[in-house]
Write an enzyme that holds these catalytic residues in place. Sequence first.
Site, PDB file in Angstrom:
ATOM      1  CE1 TYR A  61      -4.126  -1.326  -0.423  1.00 22.12           C
ATOM      2  CE2 TYR A  61      -3.608  -2.710   1.481  1.00 22.12           C
ATOM      3  CZ  TYR A  61      -4.419  -2.402   0.397  1.00 22.12           C
ATOM      4  OH  TYR A  61      -5.522  -3.160   0.136  1.00 22.12           O
TER       5      TYR A  61
ATOM      6  CG  ASP B 106      -2.342 -34.926   6.425  1.00 19.69           C
ATOM      7  OD1 ASP B 106      -2.450 -35.193   7.631  1.00 19.69           O
ATOM      8  OD2 ASP B 106      -3.025 -34.064   5.840  1.00 19.69           O
TER       9      ASP B 106
ATOM     10  CD  GLU C 248       0.374 -31.500   6.649  1.00 17.85           C
ATOM     11  OE1 GLU C 248       0.775 -32.668   6.698  1.00 17.85           O
ATOM     12  OE2 GLU C 248      -0.408 -31.095   5.766  1.00 17.85           O
TER      13      GLU C 248
END
Lengths: 529, 431
Positions: free
Chosen positions: B101, B254, B202
């Site tokens: 910005y 996973d 995770e």
Amino acid sequence: MSSEAVEKYKAISPAEFFYKYKEIAGFANPARALYQTVRELVENALDATDSHGILPDIKVVIQRADPVQEFYRVTVEDNGIGIPPDIVPNAFGRVLFSSKYVLRQTRGMYGLGVKMAVLYGQMTTGRPIEVITSKREYRRIYFFKIRIDINKNEPVVLERGSWRKQRDWHGTIVSLTIEGDWGKAKARIKEYINRTATVTPYANIVMYTPDNEVILYKRVIETMPRPPKEVKPHPYGVDLEMLKMIIESSKEPTILEVLVENFQSVGEVTAKDLLSKAGIDPSSNPRDLKEDDLLRLINTMKSYNQFKPPSSSAISPLGVEVIKAGLTRMFEPEFVDAVTRKPSTYEGHPFIVEAGIAYGGKVPLSEADKPILLRYANKIPLLYDEGSDVITSVVKEDIAWDNYMVAFPAQLVLLVHVCSTKVPFKGVGKESIADVPEVRREIKLAISEVARRLRGYLTAKQKELETQRKVVHLAKYIPEIARSLEVIFSGDGFDKDTLVKRLVGIISAKTGIPENKINEVIRGVEIGA
Amino acid sequence: MSSVDVRARMNAIGVLKEKFKIILDQIQRGEKPTLVMPKRVLSNTIYDEKNKMLLLGPDVLRRSLIDVNEARKFMQTLLMASIIYEALVNNEYPTIRDLYYRGKHSIGYRDVDGKLVHENTWDEQKESDSVIRDLEVFMNVLREEMLILSKEKGKVVGNLVIKSGDDTIDLSKMGHGAYSIEPTPDLVEFKDVDAEYVLVVEKDAVFQQLHRYGFWRKYRAILVTSAGQPDRATRRFVRRLNEELKLPVYVLTDSDPYGFYIYSVFKIGSITLSYESERLATPSARFIGVSMTDVFGDEVFREVLDEVKEVGGFTKTALGKLKKKKPYLSESERRNYVIKAKQRDIERAVELVGYDVADKCVESSELRSKLKKKEGLTGYPWFRTPNWVRELCIFFKTLNKLEIEAMASKGLKFLADTYIPSKIEGGDWID
């Protein structure tokens, strides 16, 4: 003129002649007739001026001539060489061919067209043709009202007169009253005048229409095409009909003399050689020769390979300057160029192809597959049958426009002019040119050359534009870069103006763009909040 | 302001001025100003076999103002440098979004047709983010070292006392919460530690379960979560735990190609941010699980081996020598917990290990021909090891995946007291 020729055409009456040929000559209906009349008169007017080195001032007036009937009075005035008063009655009132058979590129068809118009006017309105004329050297101006005695094929002079010249005037004013249809013909007539004006930028042409419109094309240059010279026909280009005509109109007592006197590239030695090859006695009376003899002679002439090529002095190209000025007058284009090819021949006829190209400016957008085509044959615009013209075939089939950086539709006008002592027209309408290999080749070469020049221009323009874009693209960031460096280095003896000057100098040195151009871009930059 | 903070600022300001002085000098000498920096592209990303991490190669990018294609980027780089410089001097902590910005404004100029055009210094944050990365490689200073913040994502608990700013924090006294790894992990000081290893999880949910279960206290572990794809701060923090406190790092994800990739990001580095690997990667990190062999055992893989001579460039003999594996799940548990792999997972697996492995291990000929379009993929070198070839071959063969939550469903106790400890004690990890 020879009595034999007159004899020949006395055989059919002018009325018969007219009915036989009115479609071909363009008098099929009132609209066509009005258009054809304007054309014949304007073309004669131009032939009387530019063919003789006079800058044309042509005035065309078309008026309603009857409150009830669709009669129009067409008046065309020129500042040409004028017509001797003793010739005027025959020139407008007798249907026949020229007395001497010579070749020269003219617009009109041996003066036949205007007589068709006179006949048509006489038969539809009954009104005579009016002619006012004077040559430069005359002290008087001559005035005639003439009609044609249809049965006798003779001019009938209804009125004649003359008056002293008050001012230095020469030229011819012809008025004809005919049945016409302005409503249907006007688009055609206007286009014809416009297209004619395109190739006569050296002429002032003004037309007054029945709608009280005044259409003016002002002269923009004083250069004119080289006037055509009269030349004798070349043996390669002669057919049986022409040979018969030449013999009939000749005065020479022997066939040997006929050949020597009436053909180019034929001297006594060549003529004897030709006749011995054809098995004809050189001393025979040419008018006694049988058709078989003449055919053999023609075949011998066609297969003889020692003639010099046909002279091109009889043909009169427009010239590069005229084409460019003409296109500029009409379209105010961004780019214009033209080319006149060297003379070439087909079937013994000399011809020259010219091409002009105009791009951008006020040139309208073309169709999706080809440029706007302006076709001309012997300086006459060809307005119809574009699709069957060899020029169209070349433009569509032989030219890879992509290679010339042209993508259609484009603001592109292509002018092609074929001039010859015998333009190979297709069909009787004389509105399109036939696909003759030699002619096609020259058309292709002419168009390729102007297209190449257009590509040169477009390439340079694109390069220039790219350079400009580059300047903008680099220079627009300079203020932001200077501001950023100022944030980091302010207080370390940093001077923003010097930095900007340096950056401008660097960009200029590395790209070859002048510093003022870069500064110009920088001045236009506003950094937003 | 803490003293580390001040030192970091002074350092960053110094480097920034020094690097951009080069540009200033070039301009003053009349030379074309050119930013020279390592190329941040895949083709210039090198897997360093020796140090086992992804590094930037030797190719350099010359970004010159005179080059039409680079002029805008050149401007953006200088603009970003000026904004970061201002933030550093003004003792601010901008986020990358703030920087976006602050730098976003229009440049109005006349184009070749004289038309006024407004161009934004940058349009999307993607553009300014890319410029920040360029600055990091150009200056060889990470954004964290320039006090640029990003969202905090990683969390940590354990017997660890740190000093952050002027505060000392005991990470074993966080209640049910955890310490958010700050965006400038280099400003953290390790005061005291009592742990044997680091366990990186995770999934945030699994992290919370293990935390509440008291796992880290019981097994003297430092428990970290990346909550999905690890951010830079988490990776740097883990790296420092490993490097400075000499703690071994185990990663639990996973059992699917995405999980495997997350592990490799911790270990090797990421392809998009390879320039920071040297500081962010933990080359000795170990993959504890969940592995495909944990789920299926190695029976499936042996079936494949019976039919081929080699897989993934390794001979049958070499692969046969891999340690035998028994599954942690029974047949019926497997049926309950595994999920069918999606096309996305399968394609990701091809990217990791290469098309040839998929071609050998996938059973369905229909799927094999579907994957044919990925034929050019040769896999990442760090997944072309016997262990990973076995893992991914089983994945291709079974087309199943398993989330860690499933292990927790079998019983949190099983996960915390059986699965993890036995894997660590048994050395049952992939290195």
